[in-house]
Design a protein around this motif. Structure first.
Motif, PDB file in Angstrom:
ATOM      1  N   LEU A 165       4.992  34.959 -23.504  1.00 51.61           N
ATOM      2  CA  LEU A 165       5.121  35.446 -22.137  1.00 51.61           C
ATOM      3  C   LEU A 165       6.509  36.063 -21.952  1.00 51.61           C
ATOM      4  O   LEU A 165       7.519  35.400 -22.191  1.00 51.61           O
ATOM      5  CB  LEU A 165       4.939  34.317 -21.115  1.00 51.61           C
ATOM      6  N   ALA A 166       6.528  37.325 -21.548  1.00 50.38           N
ATOM      7  CA  ALA A 166       7.791  37.999 -21.241  1.00 50.38           C
ATOM      8  C   ALA A 166       7.849  38.239 -19.748  1.00 50.38           C
ATOM      9  O   ALA A 166       6.837  38.587 -19.125  1.00 50.38           O
ATOM     10  CB  ALA A 166       7.895  39.329 -21.993  1.00 50.38           C
ATOM     11  N   GLY A 167       9.019  38.040 -19.158  1.00 51.48           N
ATOM     12  CA  GLY A 167       9.113  38.185 -17.716  1.00 51.48           C
ATOM     13  C   GLY A 167      10.438  38.753 -17.265  1.00 51.48           C
ATOM     14  O   GLY A 167      11.472  38.583 -17.913  1.00 51.48           O
ATOM     15  N   GLU A 168      10.384  39.450 -16.127  1.00 53.22           N
ATOM     16  CA  GLU A 168      11.596  39.962 -15.495  1.00 53.22           C
ATOM     17  C   GLU A 168      12.297  38.810 -14.764  1.00 53.22           C
ATOM     18  O   GLU A 168      11.654  38.020 -14.072  1.00 53.22           O
ATOM     19  CB  GLU A 168      11.231  41.050 -14.489  1.00 53.22           C
ATOM     20  N   LEU A 169      13.608  38.740 -14.889  1.00 49.12           N
ATOM     21  CA  LEU A 169      14.385  37.709 -14.215  1.00 49.12           C
ATOM     22  C   LEU A 169      14.739  38.206 -12.810  1.00 49.12           C
ATOM     23  O   LEU A 169      15.779  38.816 -12.590  1.00 49.12           O
ATOM     24  CB  LEU A 169      15.640  37.381 -15.018  1.00 49.12           C
ATOM     25  N   ARG A 170      13.844  37.925 -11.869  1.00 53.52           N
ATOM     26  CA  ARG A 170      14.055  38.350 -10.490  1.00 53.52           C
ATOM     27  C   ARG A 170      14.348  37.177  -9.569  1.00 53.52           C
ATOM     28  O   ARG A 170      15.224  37.240  -8.728  1.00 53.52           O
ATOM     29  CB  ARG A 170      12.800  39.068  -9.965  1.00 53.52           C
ATOM     30  N   ASN A 171      13.571  36.105  -9.719  1.00 55.07           N
ATOM     31  CA  ASN A 171      13.629  34.977  -8.781  1.00 55.07           C
ATOM     32  C   ASN A 171      13.750  33.678  -9.571  1.00 55.07           C
ATOM     33  O   ASN A 171      12.799  33.265 -10.233  1.00 55.07           O
ATOM     34  CB  ASN A 171      12.367  34.986  -7.912  1.00 55.07           C
ATOM     35  N   ASP A 172      14.928  33.042  -9.506  1.00 53.78           N
ATOM     36  CA  ASP A 172      15.139  31.837 -10.299  1.00 53.78           C
ATOM     37  C   ASP A 172      14.267  30.677  -9.824  1.00 53.78           C
ATOM     38  O   ASP A 172      13.847  29.837 -10.616  1.00 53.78           O
ATOM     39  CB  ASP A 172      16.618  31.439 -10.307  1.00 53.78           C
ATOM     40  N   ALA A 173      13.958  30.618  -8.532  1.00 54.16           N
ATOM     41  CA  ALA A 173      13.144  29.520  -8.009  1.00 54.16           C
ATOM     42  C   ALA A 173      11.717  29.572  -8.554  1.00 54.16           C
ATOM     43  O   ALA A 173      11.134  28.541  -8.901  1.00 54.16           O
ATOM     44  CB  ALA A 173      13.130  29.560  -6.482  1.00 54.16           C
ATOM     45  N   ILE A 174      11.145  30.774  -8.631  1.00 56.95           N
ATOM     46  CA  ILE A 174       9.779  30.904  -9.148  1.00 56.95           C
ATOM     47  C   ILE A 174       9.738  30.612 -10.644  1.00 56.95           C
ATOM     48  O   ILE A 174       8.825  29.936 -11.134  1.00 56.95           O
ATOM     49  CB  ILE A 174       9.232  32.316  -8.844  1.00 56.95           C
ATOM     50  N   LEU A 175      10.723  31.093 -11.388  1.00 59.01           N
ATOM     51  CA  LEU A 175      10.765  30.788 -12.819  1.00 59.01           C
ATOM     52  C   LEU A 175      10.921  29.288 -13.040  1.00 59.01           C
ATOM     53  O   LEU A 175      10.252  28.704 -13.898  1.00 59.01           O
ATOM     54  CB  LEU A 175      11.915  31.539 -13.494  1.00 59.01           C
ATOM     55  N   GLU A 176      11.792  28.642 -12.266  1.00 56.89           N
ATOM     56  CA  GLU A 176      11.989  27.197 -12.398  1.00 56.89           C
ATOM     57  C   GLU A 176      10.704  26.445 -12.070  1.00 56.89           C
ATOM     58  O   GLU A 176      10.347  25.474 -12.745  1.00 56.89           O
ATOM     59  CB  GLU A 176      13.117  26.745 -11.475  1.00 56.89           C
ATOM     60  N   CYS A 177       9.982  26.905 -11.062  1.00 58.75           N
ATOM     61  CA  CYS A 177       8.695  26.306 -10.702  1.00 58.75           C
ATOM     62  C   CYS A 177       7.718  26.402 -11.866  1.00 58.75           C
ATOM     63  O   CYS A 177       7.028  25.426 -12.211  1.00 58.75           O
ATOM     64  CB  CYS A 177       8.130  27.003  -9.464  1.00 58.75           C
ATOM     65  N   PHE A 178       7.653  27.574 -12.493  1.00 62.40           N
ATOM     66  CA  PHE A 178       6.755  27.762 -13.640  1.00 62.40           C
ATOM     67  C   PHE A 178       7.133  26.848 -14.801  1.00 62.40           C
ATOM     68  O   PHE A 178       6.278  26.169 -15.376  1.00 62.40           O
ATOM     69  CB  PHE A 178       6.789  29.221 -14.098  1.00 62.40           C
ATOM     70  N   LEU A 179       8.413  26.826 -15.145  1.00 64.62           N
ATOM     71  CA  LEU A 179       8.846  26.046 -16.308  1.00 64.62           C
ATOM     72  C   LEU A 179       8.635  24.556 -16.094  1.00 64.62           C
ATOM     73  O   LEU A 179       8.198  23.845 -17.010  1.00 64.62           O
ATOM     74  CB  LEU A 179      10.319  26.336 -16.597  1.00 64.62           C
ATOM     75  N   GLU A 180       8.941  24.068 -14.894  1.00 69.39           N
ATOM     76  CA  GLU A 180       8.761  22.641 -14.619  1.00 69.39           C
ATOM     77  C   GLU A 180       7.301  22.234 -14.787  1.00 69.39           C
ATOM     78  O   GLU A 180       7.000  21.161 -15.317  1.00 69.39           O
ATOM     79  CB  GLU A 180       9.247  22.316 -13.215  1.00 69.39           C
ATOM     80  N   ALA A 181       6.375  23.099 -14.346  1.00 78.91           N
ATOM     81  CA  ALA A 181       4.953  22.797 -14.491  1.00 78.91           C
ATOM     82  C   ALA A 181       4.492  23.004 -15.927  1.00 78.91           C
ATOM     83  O   ALA A 181       3.691  22.222 -16.457  1.00 78.91           O
ATOM     84  CB  ALA A 181       4.136  23.668 -13.545  1.00 78.91           C
TER      85      ALA A 181
END
Length: 286
Positions: free
Chosen positions: A238-254
């Protein structure tokens, strides 16, 4: 290799993951005692690992200081890229960006990074895609899936129903007249729905996605879909743009609850297609 990376490798944080022969940095390395703890206690480590990762990315890469869309031109009706000995011409629909929620009508840097990473990894011998079943999620304009097919993969490119016309056109334009080592099939797929049997029988060897982590709602559906698609032998990129740290953190935690997640360092990417605004993860099911 620097001393910090050597220490991480000795501690088990730098590993090879799934069918990828390169090294990745694990986000969470539980001890045997932690694995035996009750689930209610393990969430603390998952949250800490996700927070540490996002802080590290925003601190080291400082994505907001870099130019967005540095690798693509979203105003053009075509995006051109040389790959696998072919000159690809990807049709875009810039006017569709005016429609709320429609982002798959143009190319994004993360798609270029992922596509060229696959090519580079195959060329360097750390990845084998020939004859492998590959499912791409949120294919958009289809460049990643097209390159995976050129690399020999048996690729199923998927997206929402209203995105399939452009996707099919790009697959036809770029693959129908070349000596194709693999294959490419376009299919409708809505995350969270029961997948078509063709997607899961047999289970994919690889699942690909670029710019698929963009909202908390999408995170829930994406992870549910990955659970449905993936078997114990599936490797996810999965490759992603680093736009929103809160959404990325939400994804990684889950994600780290059910998947082993590792970040692919930029030294493993194609040297001409890197961006501090993009992150690339490899994942396998626990």
């Amino acid at each position: 290799m620097g001393s910090e990376e050597e220490e991480e490798e000795e501690s088990g944080r730098i590993v090879r993951l799934g069918s990828y022969g390169g090294k990745v940095r694990l986000l969470l390395q539980p001890s045997r005692e932690e694995e035996e703890e009750e689930e209610s206690n393990s969430g603390v480590d998952e949250a800490e690992a996700a927070a540490e990762e996002t802080m590290l990315l925003w601190g080291l890469q400082q994505p907001t200081l870099s130019k967005p869309n540095a690798l693509v031109s979203q105003s053009s009706l075509r995006f051109s890229l040389d790959s696998c000995g072919h000159s690809l011409s990807i049709l875009q629909s810039p006017s569709s960006l005016a429609t709320p929620g429609v982002t798959g009508s143009v190319m994004w840097d993360s798609g270029v990074v992922l596509a060229k990473f696959l090519e580079h990894a195959v060329d360097s011998g750390t990845l084998l895609l020939h004859s492998k079943k590959i499912v791409e999620l949120g294919s958009g304009c289809g460049m990643v899936g097209c390159i995976a097919a050129l690399l020999g993969g048996q690729v199923i490119l998927t997206d929402l129903p209203d995105r399939l016309r452009l996707l099919r056109k790009n697959v036809e334009v770029n693959l129908s007249h070349c000596d194709l080592r693999g294959s490419a099939t376009v299919m409708e797929f809505i995350w969270g729905d029961d997948p078509d049997p063709l997607l899961i029988q047999p289970t994919p060897d690889f699942v690909l996605g670029s710019d698929v982590i963009y909202s908390e709602g999408a995170v829930v559906d994406l992870l549910a879909t990955l659970q449905q698609l993936c078997g114990c032998g599936t490797t996810i990129f999965l490759a992603g743009e680093l736009r929103n740290d809160a959404i990325l953190e939400c994804f990684l935690e889950a994600a780290v609850k059910d998947f082993v997640v590792g970040r692919v360092d930029q030294t493993q990417w194609h040297p001409d297609y890197c961006s501090s605004r993009v992150v690339l993860y490899a994942m396998v099911k626990k």
